[in-house]
Design an enzyme around this catalytic site. Structure first.
Site, short mmCIF file in Angstrom:
data_model
loop_
_atom_site.label_atom_id
_atom_site.label_comp_id
_atom_site.label_asym_id
_atom_site.label_seq_id
_atom_site.Cartn_x
_atom_site.Cartn_y
_atom_site.Cartn_z
N LYS A 7 -10.40 0.66 -14.99
CA LYS A 7 -9.54 -0.44 -15.45
C LYS A 7 -9.48 -1.56 -14.42
CE LYS A 7 -4.83 -0.35 -14.96
NZ LYS A 7 -4.23 -1.59 -14.46
N ASN A 8 -9.16 -1.20 -13.16
CA ASN A 8 -8.89 -2.25 -12.18
C ASN A 8 -10.15 -2.95 -11.67
OD1 ASN A 8 -6.21 -1.90 -12.56
ND2 ASN A 8 -5.89 -0.65 -10.73
N ARG A 64 -1.12 -8.06 -15.24
CA ARG A 64 -1.23 -8.62 -13.89
C ARG A 64 -2.57 -9.36 -13.73
NH1 ARG A 64 1.70 -9.87 -9.27
NH2 ARG A 64 0.46 -9.51 -7.41
N CYS A 107 2.82 -4.00 -14.71
CA CYS A 107 3.86 -2.97 -14.68
C CYS A 107 5.00 -3.40 -13.77
CB CYS A 107 3.28 -1.65 -14.15
SG CYS A 107 2.28 -0.79 -15.35
N ARG A 162 6.11 -7.82 -6.81
CA ARG A 162 4.72 -8.22 -6.97
C ARG A 162 4.51 -9.74 -6.91
NH1 ARG A 162 1.86 -4.56 -11.49
NH2 ARG A 162 0.14 -4.68 -10.03
N PRO A 163 4.87 -10.37 -5.78
CA PRO A 163 4.66 -11.81 -5.67
C PRO A 163 3.17 -12.15 -5.63
CG PRO A 163 5.35 -10.89 -3.55
CD PRO A 163 5.41 -9.77 -4.55
N ILE A 164 2.85 -13.45 -5.77
CA ILE A 164 1.44 -13.86 -5.71
C ILE A 164 1.22 -14.84 -4.55
CG2 ILE A 164 1.08 -13.40 -8.17
CD1 ILE A 164 1.00 -16.46 -8.61
N ASP A 165 2.13 -14.79 -3.58
CA ASP A 165 2.08 -15.76 -2.47
C ASP A 165 0.76 -15.72 -1.70
OD1 ASP A 165 3.48 -13.17 -1.80
OD2 ASP A 165 3.10 -13.91 0.22
N GLN A 166 0.14 -14.56 -1.56
CA GLN A 166 -1.10 -14.48 -0.78
C GLN A 166 -2.26 -15.18 -1.49
OE1 GLN A 166 -1.09 -13.12 2.47
NE2 GLN A 166 1.06 -13.38 1.90
N ASP A 210 -1.39 4.44 -7.01
CA ASP A 210 -1.53 4.70 -8.46
C ASP A 210 -1.60 6.19 -8.80
OD1 ASP A 210 -1.56 1.98 -8.71
OD2 ASP A 210 -3.71 1.81 -8.99
N ILE A 246 3.75 1.03 -0.83
CA ILE A 246 3.20 -0.21 -1.42
C ILE A 246 4.22 -0.91 -2.33
CG2 ILE A 246 1.23 -1.22 -2.68
CD1 ILE A 246 0.17 0.37 -0.31
N ARG A 301 -2.50 1.15 -22.06
CA ARG A 301 -3.05 -0.01 -21.35
C ARG A 301 -4.11 0.40 -20.35
NH1 ARG A 301 1.01 -2.64 -17.88
NH2 ARG A 301 -0.97 -3.43 -17.11
N1 EPU Z 1 1.85 -8.44 -2.29
C1 EPU Z 1 2.57 -9.51 -1.82
N2 EPU Z 1 2.06 -10.76 -2.04
C2 EPU Z 1 0.90 -10.98 -2.70
C3 EPU Z 1 0.18 -9.86 -3.18
C4 EPU Z 1 0.68 -8.60 -2.96
O1 EPU Z 1 3.63 -9.36 -1.22
O2 EPU Z 1 0.51 -12.13 -2.88
C5 EPU Z 1 2.36 -7.08 -2.08
C6 EPU Z 1 2.73 -6.41 -3.41
O3 EPU Z 1 4.03 -6.73 -3.83
C7 EPU Z 1 2.55 -4.95 -3.09
C8 EPU Z 1 1.37 -4.95 -2.10
O4 EPU Z 1 1.32 -6.27 -1.56
O5 EPU Z 1 3.69 -4.49 -2.42
C9 EPU Z 1 0.02 -4.60 -2.68
O6 EPU Z 1 -0.24 -5.41 -3.81
P1 EPU Z 1 -1.73 -5.70 -4.31
O7 EPU Z 1 -1.89 -7.18 -4.40
O8 EPU Z 1 -2.70 -4.94 -3.50
O9 EPU Z 1 -1.69 -5.11 -5.77
P2 EPU Z 1 -2.23 -5.76 -7.11
O10 EPU Z 1 -3.51 -6.47 -6.84
O11 EPU Z 1 -1.15 -6.50 -7.77
C10 EPU Z 1 -3.74 -3.75 -7.80
C11 EPU Z 1 -3.81 -2.87 -9.00
C12 EPU Z 1 -2.61 -1.94 -9.01
C13 EPU Z 1 -2.60 -1.12 -7.73
C14 EPU Z 1 -2.63 -2.06 -6.51
C15 EPU Z 1 -2.73 -1.32 -5.20
C16 EPU Z 1 -4.92 -4.27 -10.60
C17 EPU Z 1 -4.86 -5.06 -11.84
N3 EPU Z 1 -3.81 -3.69 -10.20
O12 EPU Z 1 -2.51 -4.49 -7.94
O13 EPU Z 1 -2.79 -1.07 -10.11
O14 EPU Z 1 -1.43 -0.35 -7.68
O15 EPU Z 1 -3.73 -2.96 -6.61
O16 EPU Z 1 -3.85 -0.54 -5.17
O17 EPU Z 1 -5.98 -4.12 -10.00
C18 EPU Z 1 -2.13 0.40 -11.82
O18 EPU Z 1 -3.33 0.48 -12.14
O19 EPU Z 1 -1.25 1.17 -12.28
C19 EPU Z 1 -1.72 -0.62 -10.84
C20 EPU Z 1 -0.47 -1.01 -10.68
#
Ligand code: EPU
Length: 417
Positions: free
Chosen positions: A22-23, A92, A116, A121-125, A304, A326, A396
């Site tokens: 999926k991811n 996401r 989820c 889950r901010p997108i600041d990065q 996960d 995380i 999903r």
């Molecule tokens: N974070 C920030 N700012 C950002 C981005 C992330 O503070 O701009 C924080 C998040 O809040 C979290 C941590 O950094 O605490 C890690 O977040 P990451 O960005 O790595 O996660 P993601 O890209 O949103 C993906 C998977 C998730 C999986 C995580 C970690 C997808 C679509 N989602 O999420 O998958 O848990 O990486 O491996 O690829 C799932 O499949 O159930 C799922 C939630």
């Protein structure tokens, strides 16, 4: 509303074939938009997250064909227009369109993504990356308007190794001018799969899978064919099912190394597995020892899989613990497991699981994807019938979960209520 019913206590044996990840797939589909030619992606899982991305591609005017697990996408004639919030909030991964549209057209308008509800889950990065490359980001409530005259490669260091921000950086920097160096990048196999895909289209990315990635921007990305890597989280979930109630249950078409953090914990607990090149066979076992788990980025123990493995911890004699590093809200499965008979205490970001406890079937709810997977596993071993509501979250992310579990002996059915 869809729900599933499971009659617990049936031994699982035989083979479960793992689907495309999926991811990885949810990143490859938006990445395809960077190409001006036809792109083919095989081993796409049939899950509702892919349907939502398909909807966005078609909304933008891409030509999309799906034939089983093969997806053919031609984005040559798309119109770069605002993506409505109703679609982007379904998942996401919709925000991967932010970077592919920005990379290709230097302009994008879209809303905060969904996903989820397991933390803020901010997108600041990701926004930090866009700005570092020269883009202007205007935030108006939930809406983002991002523009750049030029995108110019630079060195960016992420505050944390975010999977999403790493993938977004690959997508946008692939079309920037000059070299981007991304430090503190995430190392998940899904990131390697996106880099490989982009390179097949003509991008110049090296270092994916390590914490420093170099991306040399190019003007044009062309056609390519790729296959989605096997889903390590799906494989891990079924491996845990085998540990709970399997008799020679084989998980096949997978990459064992991708879940070595799980298999090493299973070995520590006392399980014996037959690990081959692309399969693992496991059976349930007695005399298990309690274990301690801490979630980390790859190659550490994946967040996960922490909810799915919690079900297994309830079946181990003694006190096991699991620390979630995380996400701040990923224990929503715990009250339901306790309702079924588990003894789990939440202490801040750690849970302490006292086993072994008998689980009894009741009505529970999937609050998110992996919480749902945890409850499916609990239902497989519980006495009597377990009803899991809001199963849409599970659908999903797990292709044909009902059929796959049924084929190895589970009594499970999907109902529309
Ligand atoms: N974070 C920030 N700012 C950002 C981005 C992330 O503070 O701009 C924080 C998040 O809040 C979290 C941590 O950094 O605490 C890690 O977040 P990451 O960005 O790595 O996660 P993601 O890209 O949103 C993906 C998977 C998730 C999986 C995580 C970690 C997808 C679509 N989602 O999420 O998958 O848990 O990486 O491996 O690829 C799932 O499949 O159930 C799922 C939630």
């Amino acid at each position: 509303m869809k729900q599933i019913k499971i009659q617990g206590g049936n031994i699982l044996s035989g083979t479960i074939n793992i689907s495309g990840a999926k991811n990885s797939a949810v990143a490859l589909v938006p990445a395809s938009l960077l190409s001006d030619e036809e792109v083919k992606i095989d081993n796409i899982p049939n899950i509702s997250d892919i349907d939502a991305l398909n909807e966005i591609l078609e909304y933008l005017g891409a030509d999309v064909k799906r034939d089983g697990s093969l997806m053919t996408i031609n984005s040559r004639n798309i119109h770069n227009k605002e993506i409505p919030e109703t679609i982007s909030k379904k998942l996401r991964a919709s925000y991967y369109f932010m970077s592919s549209l920005l990379g290709k057209y230097k302009h994008v308008e879209m809303y905060f993504p969904g996903g989820c509800s397991i933390g803020a889950r901010p997108i600041d990065q990701t926004l930090k990356t866009f700005r570092a490359l020269g883009a202007t980001v205007i935030e108006d409530g939930n809406k983002f308007t991002i523009d750049a005259d030029r995108l110019i490669g630079t060195t960016i260091e992420l505050d944390m190794p975010s999977v999403g921000a790493t993938i977004n950086t690959l997508l946008v920097a692939a079309r920037a001018e000059g070299e981007t160096i991304l430090k503190n990048a995430a190392k998940e196999p899904e990131i390697v799969s996106v880099a490989t895909f982009l390179n097949q289209m003509g991008a110049k990315i090296i270092g994916a899978g390590t914490s420093e990635i170099h991306i040399e921007g190019v003007d044009y990305l062309g056609s390519c064919f790729t296959e989605v890597i096997p889903d390590r989280i799906e494989a891990g979930t079924y491996l845990i099912a085998g540990a709970l109630i399997g008799e020679n249950l084989t998980i096949k078409n997978m990459i064992p190394e991708h879940i070595s953090s799980l298999t090493s914990k299973l070995k520590e607990a006392g399980f014996k597995m037959n690990i081959g090149r692309d399969y693992i066979t496991i059976s349930k076992s007695d005399n298990l020892k309690p274990i301690k788990i801490k979630t980390l980025g790859y190659p550490g123990f994946p967040t996960d899989l922490q909810q799915p493995i919690t079900t297994l911890l309830t079946q181990i004699e003694g006190s096991s613990s699991l620390e979630e590093t995380i996400y701040e809200n990923r224990f929503q499965n715990v009250p339901y497991l306790n309702q079924m008979g588990a003894n789990i205490e939440i202490r801040n970001r750690t849970i302490v699981v006292k086993g072994k406890t008998k689980l009894v079937g009741t009505a529970v709810e999937a609050t998110d994807l992996r919480a749902g997977a945890c409850l499916v596993l609990a239902g497989l071993i519980a006495e009597g019938e377990t009803t899991i509501k809001e199963i849409k979250h599970v659908l999903r992310g797990y292709e044909n979960i009902i059929e796959k579990l049924e084929s190895v002996g589970a009594k499970i059915k999907l109902e529309e209520v």
